[in-house]
Design a protein around this motif. Structure first.
Motif, PDB file in Angstrom:
ATOM      1  N   GLU A 112       0.841  -1.196   0.000  1.00 39.59           N
ATOM      2  CA  GLU A 112       0.000   0.000   0.000  1.00 39.59           C
ATOM      3  C   GLU A 112       0.881   1.252   0.000  1.00 39.59           C
ATOM      4  OE1 GLU A 112      -3.658   2.189   0.310  1.00 39.59           O
ATOM      5  OE2 GLU A 112      -3.224   0.131  -0.276  1.00 39.59           O
ATOM      6  N   GLN A 113       0.545   2.225  -0.842  1.00 34.64           N
ATOM      7  CA  GLN A 113       1.279   3.488  -0.890  1.00 34.64           C
ATOM      8  C   GLN A 113       0.928   4.319   0.347  1.00 34.64           C
ATOM      9  OE1 GLN A 113       3.445   5.046  -3.252  1.00 34.64           O
ATOM     10  NE2 GLN A 113       3.690   2.978  -4.058  1.00 34.64           N
ATOM     11  N   MET A 114       1.944   4.789   1.029  1.00 34.51           N
ATOM     12  CA  MET A 114       1.763   5.570   2.245  1.00 34.51           C
ATOM     13  C   MET A 114       2.446   6.926   2.072  1.00 34.51           C
ATOM     14  SD  MET A 114       0.322   3.223   4.173  1.00 34.51           S
ATOM     15  CE  MET A 114       0.384   3.970   5.774  1.00 34.51           C
ATOM     16  N   ALA A 115       1.843   7.954   2.632  1.00 35.61           N
ATOM     17  CA  ALA A 115       2.456   9.285   2.624  1.00 35.61           C
ATOM     18  C   ALA A 115       3.420   9.375   3.801  1.00 35.61           C
ATOM     19  CB  ALA A 115       1.380  10.354   2.744  1.00 35.61           C
ATOM     20  N   CYS A 116       4.547   9.987   3.569  1.00 37.46           N
ATOM     21  CA  CYS A 116       5.484  10.232   4.667  1.00 37.46           C
ATOM     22  C   CYS A 116       4.804  11.174   5.658  1.00 37.46           C
ATOM     23  CB  CYS A 116       6.769  10.865   4.127  1.00 37.46           C
ATOM     24  SG  CYS A 116       7.942  11.306   5.446  1.00 37.46           S
ATOM     25  N   PRO A 117       4.854  10.850   6.960  1.00 36.85           N
ATOM     26  CA  PRO A 117       4.174  11.692   7.958  1.00 36.85           C
ATOM     27  C   PRO A 117       4.931  12.973   8.313  1.00 36.85           C
ATOM     28  CG  PRO A 117       5.219   9.835   9.028  1.00 36.85           C
ATOM     29  CD  PRO A 117       5.424   9.646   7.548  1.00 36.85           C
ATOM     30  N   ASN A 118       6.144  13.136   7.816  1.00 36.85           N
ATOM     31  CA  ASN A 118       6.932  14.326   8.165  1.00 36.85           C
ATOM     32  C   ASN A 118       6.429  15.559   7.420  1.00 36.85           C
ATOM     33  OD1 ASN A 118       8.589  12.810   9.836  1.00 36.85           O
ATOM     34  ND2 ASN A 118       9.987  12.303   8.176  1.00 36.85           N
ATOM     35  N   ASP A 119       6.253  16.675   8.159  1.00 37.12           N
ATOM     36  CA  ASP A 119       5.824  17.931   7.545  1.00 37.12           C
ATOM     37  C   ASP A 119       6.800  18.340   6.451  1.00 37.12           C
ATOM     38  OD1 ASP A 119       3.584  18.242   9.097  1.00 37.12           O
ATOM     39  OD2 ASP A 119       4.577  19.491  10.609  1.00 37.12           O
ATOM     40  N   GLY A 120       6.257  18.717   5.310  1.00 37.47           N
ATOM     41  CA  GLY A 120       7.097  19.184   4.214  1.00 37.47           C
ATOM     42  C   GLY A 120       7.529  18.098   3.244  1.00 37.47           C
ATOM     43  N   CYS A 121       7.339  16.847   3.610  1.00 39.99           N
ATOM     44  CA  CYS A 121       7.739  15.750   2.726  1.00 39.99           C
ATOM     45  C   CYS A 121       6.514  15.293   1.938  1.00 39.99           C
ATOM     46  CB  CYS A 121       8.323  14.578   3.510  1.00 39.99           C
ATOM     47  SG  CYS A 121       8.925  13.254   2.413  1.00 39.99           S
ATOM     48  N   SER A 122       6.635  15.261   0.640  1.00 45.72           N
ATOM     49  CA  SER A 122       5.516  14.837  -0.202  1.00 45.72           C
ATOM     50  C   SER A 122       5.722  13.430  -0.762  1.00 45.72           C
ATOM     51  CB  SER A 122       5.323  15.838  -1.345  1.00 45.72           C
ATOM     52  OG  SER A 122       6.504  15.892  -2.126  1.00 45.72           O
ATOM     53  N   MET A 123       6.716  12.740  -0.265  1.00 47.30           N
ATOM     54  CA  MET A 123       7.013  11.381  -0.757  1.00 47.30           C
ATOM     55  C   MET A 123       5.911  10.402  -0.377  1.00 47.30           C
ATOM     56  SD  MET A 123       9.917  10.893  -2.440  1.00 47.30           S
ATOM     57  CE  MET A 123      10.214   9.167  -2.170  1.00 47.30           C
ATOM     58  N   ARG A 124       5.636   9.465  -1.299  1.00 52.16           N
ATOM     59  CA  ARG A 124       4.727   8.344  -1.046  1.00 52.16           C
ATOM     60  C   ARG A 124       5.544   7.089  -1.319  1.00 52.16           C
ATOM     61  NH1 ARG A 124      -0.364   9.348  -0.159  1.00 52.16           N
ATOM     62  NH2 ARG A 124      -1.103   7.344  -0.863  1.00 52.16           N
ATOM     63  N   VAL A 125       5.569   6.187  -0.343  1.00 49.24           N
ATOM     64  CA  VAL A 125       6.324   4.945  -0.489  1.00 49.24           C
ATOM     65  C   VAL A 125       5.462   3.775  -0.037  1.00 49.24           C
ATOM     66  CG1 VAL A 125       8.595   6.047  -0.199  1.00 49.24           C
ATOM     67  CG2 VAL A 125       7.400   5.181   1.790  1.00 49.24           C
ATOM     68  N   GLN A 126       5.834   2.593  -0.468  1.00 50.74           N
ATOM     69  CA  GLN A 126       5.086   1.413  -0.031  1.00 50.74           C
ATOM     70  C   GLN A 126       5.300   1.205   1.469  1.00 50.74           C
ATOM     71  OE1 GLN A 126       6.536  -1.558  -2.788  1.00 50.74           O
ATOM     72  NE2 GLN A 126       4.878  -1.115  -4.217  1.00 50.74           N
ATOM     73  N   ARG A 127       4.252   0.668   2.124  1.00 45.40           N
ATOM     74  CA  ARG A 127       4.269   0.502   3.577  1.00 45.40           C
ATOM     75  C   ARG A 127       5.541  -0.197   4.049  1.00 45.40           C
ATOM     76  NH1 ARG A 127      -0.739  -1.148   4.558  1.00 45.40           N
ATOM     77  NH2 ARG A 127      -1.423   0.674   5.695  1.00 45.40           N
ATOM     78  N   TRP A 128       5.988  -1.232   3.331  1.00 46.82           N
ATOM     79  CA  TRP A 128       7.171  -1.984   3.764  1.00 46.82           C
ATOM     80  C   TRP A 128       8.426  -1.114   3.748  1.00 46.82           C
ATOM     81  CZ3 TRP A 128      11.308  -2.345   0.548  1.00 46.82           C
ATOM     82  CH2 TRP A 128      11.088  -2.162  -0.824  1.00 46.82           C
ATOM     83  N   ALA A 129       8.451  -0.029   2.963  1.00 48.95           N
ATOM     84  CA  ALA A 129       9.638   0.817   2.849  1.00 48.95           C
ATOM     85  C   ALA A 129       9.539   2.102   3.672  1.00 48.95           C
ATOM     86  CB  ALA A 129       9.873   1.164   1.378  1.00 48.95           C
ATOM     87  N   LEU A 130       8.406   2.318   4.355  1.00 51.29           N
ATOM     88  CA  LEU A 130       8.191   3.580   5.054  1.00 51.29           C
ATOM     89  C   LEU A 130       9.200   3.807   6.181  1.00 51.29           C
ATOM     90  CD1 LEU A 130       6.496   6.131   5.180  1.00 51.29           C
ATOM     91  CD2 LEU A 130       4.926   4.943   6.719  1.00 51.29           C
ATOM     92  N   ALA A 131       9.475   2.784   6.969  1.00 50.28           N
ATOM     93  CA  ALA A 131      10.424   2.949   8.088  1.00 50.28           C
ATOM     94  C   ALA A 131      11.801   3.350   7.566  1.00 50.28           C
ATOM     95  CB  ALA A 131      10.509   1.668   8.915  1.00 50.28           C
ATOM     96  N   GLU A 132      12.231   2.713   6.498  1.00 48.93           N
ATOM     97  CA  GLU A 132      13.540   3.048   5.908  1.00 48.93           C
ATOM     98  C   GLU A 132      13.522   4.479   5.362  1.00 48.93           C
ATOM     99  OE1 GLU A 132      17.542   2.120   4.717  1.00 48.93           O
ATOM    100  OE2 GLU A 132      16.164   1.299   6.196  1.00 48.93           O
ATOM    101  N   HIS A 133      12.429   4.862   4.698  1.00 53.44           N
ATOM    102  CA  HIS A 133      12.325   6.230   4.178  1.00 53.44           C
ATOM    103  C   HIS A 133      12.413   7.232   5.328  1.00 53.44           C
ATOM    104  CE1 HIS A 133      10.910   9.865   2.210  1.00 53.44           C
ATOM    105  NE2 HIS A 133      10.039   9.976   3.203  1.00 53.44           N
ATOM    106  N   ARG A 134      11.699   6.964   6.408  1.00 49.11           N
ATOM    107  CA  ARG A 134      11.686   7.899   7.535  1.00 49.11           C
ATOM    108  C   ARG A 134      13.067   8.049   8.164  1.00 49.11           C
ATOM    109  NH1 ARG A 134       6.686   7.095  11.433  1.00 49.11           N
ATOM    110  NH2 ARG A 134       7.486   9.080  12.173  1.00 49.11           N
ATOM    111  N   ARG A 135      13.863   6.979   8.122  1.00 47.64           N
ATOM    112  CA  ARG A 135      15.222   7.059   8.677  1.00 47.64           C
ATOM    113  C   ARG A 135      16.059   8.098   7.946  1.00 47.64           C
ATOM    114  NH1 ARG A 135      18.135   1.480   8.835  1.00 47.64           N
ATOM    115  NH2 ARG A 135      19.966   2.768   9.130  1.00 47.64           N
TER     116      ARG A 135
END
Length: 151
Positions: A112-135
């Motif tokens: 599932e495509q998820m929006a990054c929860p960080n203010d100012g970030c418009s990235m959408r990544v798959q749920r499995w990759a969200l933790a890595e993106h947030r790092r």
């Protein structure tokens, strides 16, 4: 199909559904099926849209009164048990589940495509990759440089 209010898209299903489960107005699988007094069955929204223009059954042309529509709950439950593919199948999800449970799967689907929860970030990544993106997200409160420095 085109109309948002019509039945479920046939491509959603893991196997072709029984033709008795298909609405003759939208040609999708029945969504909230209702029966007319002539025994023909349609999606609730499809027949209401039809009756707004014509007061007859789309199949047999018998007169129809809107208040005579009857919900077909056994049929709705049978359709709810049909196996559907995940909406993220094209992204790689191989899961299937009963139609009635697809939201439950979607709420945990790793694809599932998820929006990054960080203010100012418009990235959408798959749920499995969200933790890595947030790092490594440059919009996080404390962005960690890949080299180990805090910025």
């Amino acid at each position: 199909m085109g109309q948002k209010s019509g039945g479920y898209d046939l491509n959603l299903f893991a196997n072709p559904p029984n033709c008795n489960f298909v609405c003759s107005v939208c040609h999708g699988v029945l969504k909230r099926p209702v029966r007319l007094t002539c025994s023909h069955i349609f999606c609730k929204n499809c027949i209401l849209q039809w009756l707004a223009r014509q007061k007859t059954c789309p199949c047999c042309r018998k007169q129809v009164k809107r208040r005579s529509l009857v919900y077909v709950n056994k049929l709705r439950k049978a359709i709810g048990r049909l196996e559907v593919k995940c909406k993220n199948a094209e992204a790689g999800c191989l899961a299937t589940c009963p139609l009635a449970h697809r939201r439950r799967h979607q709420d945990s689907c790793p694809f599932e495509q998820m929006a990054c929860p960080n203010d100012g970030c418009s990235m959408r990544v798959q749920r499995w990759a969200l933790a890595e993106h947030r790092r490594y997200c440059q919009h996080s409160a404390q962005w960690h440089c890949p080299l180990g420095w805090l910025q």
